[in-house]
Motif scaffolding. Structure first.
Motif, short mmCIF file in Angstrom:
data_model
loop_
_atom_site.label_atom_id
_atom_site.label_comp_id
_atom_site.label_asym_id
_atom_site.label_seq_id
_atom_site.Cartn_x
_atom_site.Cartn_y
_atom_site.Cartn_z
N ARG A 26 -9.53 1.93 6.53
CA ARG A 26 -10.87 0.79 5.24
C ARG A 26 -10.35 1.37 3.49
O ARG A 26 -9.88 0.42 3.19
CB ARG A 26 -12.20 1.61 5.12
CG ARG A 26 -13.11 0.85 6.02
CD ARG A 26 -14.46 2.28 5.66
NE ARG A 26 -15.01 1.65 6.54
CZ ARG A 26 -16.83 2.65 6.72
NH1 ARG A 26 -17.19 3.69 5.76
NH2 ARG A 26 -17.54 1.98 8.24
N ALA A 27 -9.27 2.86 3.37
CA ALA A 27 -8.59 2.37 2.28
C ALA A 27 -7.58 1.29 2.16
O ALA A 27 -7.58 0.71 1.18
CB ALA A 27 -8.67 4.24 1.97
N LEU A 28 -6.83 1.98 3.62
CA LEU A 28 -5.40 0.89 3.33
C LEU A 28 -6.49 -0.43 3.04
O LEU A 28 -5.33 -1.66 2.46
CB LEU A 28 -4.77 0.92 4.97
CG LEU A 28 -3.70 0.05 4.75
CD1 LEU A 28 -2.83 1.09 2.95
CD2 LEU A 28 -2.72 0.77 6.25
N LEU A 29 -6.94 -0.97 4.10
CA LEU A 29 -7.57 -2.76 3.85
C LEU A 29 -7.89 -2.92 2.78
O LEU A 29 -7.81 -4.14 1.59
CB LEU A 29 -8.40 -2.65 4.81
CG LEU A 29 -7.47 -3.41 5.96
CD1 LEU A 29 -8.93 -3.23 7.24
CD2 LEU A 29 -6.31 -3.86 6.74
N THR A 30 -8.02 -1.73 1.62
CA THR A 30 -9.12 -1.82 0.04
C THR A 30 -8.11 -2.16 -0.84
O THR A 30 -7.73 -3.08 -1.31
CB THR A 30 -10.50 -0.91 -0.21
OG1 THR A 30 -11.18 -1.00 1.22
CG2 THR A 30 -10.81 -1.29 -1.36
N TYR A 31 -7.51 -1.25 -0.94
CA TYR A 31 -6.37 -0.13 -2.15
C TYR A 31 -4.99 -1.41 -1.41
O TYR A 31 -3.88 -1.23 -2.36
CB TYR A 31 -6.07 0.24 -2.35
CG TYR A 31 -7.86 1.06 -3.13
CD1 TYR A 31 -8.08 1.35 -3.82
CD2 TYR A 31 -7.82 1.81 -1.94
CE1 TYR A 31 -9.35 1.27 -3.89
CE2 TYR A 31 -9.70 2.80 -2.24
CZ TYR A 31 -10.48 2.21 -3.69
OH TYR A 31 -11.36 2.71 -4.04
N GLU A 32 -5.31 -1.19 -0.23
CA GLU A 32 -3.68 -1.91 0.35
C GLU A 32 -2.35 -0.97 0.28
O GLU A 32 -1.65 -1.44 0.01
CB GLU A 32 -3.41 -3.87 -0.48
CG GLU A 32 -4.00 -3.97 0.11
CD GLU A 32 -3.89 -6.36 -0.75
OE1 GLU A 32 -2.82 -5.62 -1.51
OE2 GLU A 32 -4.55 -7.02 -0.47
N GLN A 33 -2.99 0.33 -0.17
CA GLN A 33 -1.31 0.97 -0.47
C GLN A 33 -2.40 2.62 -0.53
O GLN A 33 -3.43 2.77 -1.46
CB GLN A 33 -0.59 0.53 -1.85
CG GLN A 33 -0.33 2.14 -2.02
CD GLN A 33 0.80 0.94 -3.13
OE1 GLN A 33 1.25 0.17 -2.93
NE2 GLN A 33 0.61 2.83 -4.17
N ILE A 34 -1.59 3.76 0.16
CA ILE A 34 -2.36 4.35 0.37
C ILE A 34 -0.83 5.33 0.07
O ILE A 34 -0.32 5.73 0.91
CB ILE A 34 -4.30 5.07 1.50
CG1 ILE A 34 -3.06 5.05 2.42
CG2 ILE A 34 -5.18 4.09 1.15
CD1 ILE A 34 -4.04 5.41 3.88
N VAL A 112 3.86 10.12 2.18
CA VAL A 112 4.29 9.38 2.26
C VAL A 112 3.22 8.34 1.74
O VAL A 112 2.43 8.56 1.30
CB VAL A 112 5.29 8.71 3.52
CG1 VAL A 112 5.20 9.38 4.16
CG2 VAL A 112 3.06 8.96 4.50
N ILE A 113 3.65 6.63 1.53
CA ILE A 113 2.91 6.59 1.00
C ILE A 113 3.75 5.05 1.80
O ILE A 113 4.09 4.47 2.51
CB ILE A 113 3.58 5.03 -0.69
CG1 ILE A 113 3.20 6.07 -1.39
CG2 ILE A 113 3.05 3.86 -1.10
CD1 ILE A 113 3.75 5.84 -2.82
N ILE A 114 1.68 4.64 2.55
CA ILE A 114 1.48 4.02 3.21
C ILE A 114 1.09 2.19 2.57
O ILE A 114 -0.02 2.53 1.90
CB ILE A 114 0.65 3.97 4.87
CG1 ILE A 114 1.33 3.03 6.02
CG2 ILE A 114 -0.06 4.82 4.43
CD1 ILE A 114 0.50 3.31 6.98
N GLU A 115 1.51 1.42 3.23
CA GLU A 115 1.32 -0.08 2.80
C GLU A 115 1.29 -1.29 3.08
O GLU A 115 2.24 -1.38 3.74
CB GLU A 115 1.92 -0.20 1.29
CG GLU A 115 3.58 -0.17 1.23
CD GLU A 115 4.05 -0.47 0.12
OE1 GLU A 115 3.32 -0.13 -1.09
OE2 GLU A 115 5.64 -0.70 0.12
#
Length: 167
Positions: A26-34, A112-115
């Protein structure tokens, strides 16, 4: 033995692991990078890539499958209406993992940063850049056609003028 058992346990129970990845997706799809640890990001990549592949199909069945993972109708709508169309024509590689130089303080875990590879801001400038390239070619063709039409128009008044003088 772990024969034919894929995935990392990450020292969590099955329900805790499922809830954690649901929140991270959810966080990745909301902010596009975590920002997260490397093993979590590598496992999250498998989940998010499958969700984006579902979004490319875009039918009722795939929306219901995505809802099982995300648990939110708003997130499913965002996935299918905004994020999925960006990756149209792609065959994978929807996420990118960038390793950070400094480990996490406390336990020295690799961070890491996943985006997402195509972000909302990046997709908009690319589309207008392609349109102006096509536009000059379209403008050039009508300019060539316009003088041909003007030439016969000029001839008609000249032909009409001598007739008027003869009368």
């Amino acid at each position: 033995m772990r024969h034919r058992k894929s995935g990392r346990k990450l020292n969590r129970t099955n329900t805790h692991r499922a809830a954690m990845f649901k929140n991270m997706a959810r966080a990745l799809l909301t902010y596009e990078q975590i920002r997260t640890t490397e093993p979590k990001a590598k496992e999250l990549r498998r989940i998010v890539d499958k969700l984006i592949t579902l979004a490319l199909r875009n039918d009722l069945h795939t929306r219901r499958q995505a809802f099982k993972v995300l648990g939110s109708h708003q997130m499913v709508q965002r996935l299918f209406d905004e994020i999925g169309p960006r990756f149209e024509g792609g065959t994978g590689g929807y996420t990118r993992i960038v390793k950070l130089s400094q480990p996490r303080k406390g336990d020295c875990a690799p961070m890491v940063i996943i985006e997402l590879t195509k972000k909302a801001g990046e997709a908009a400038p690319e589309a207008p850049a392609e349109e102006p390239k096509k536009a000059p070619a379209k403008k050039a063709a009508p300019k060539k056609a316009a003088p041909k039409k003007e030439a016969p128009v000029e001839e008609k008044p000249e032909a009409a003028a001598p007739e008027a003088e003869q009368e």
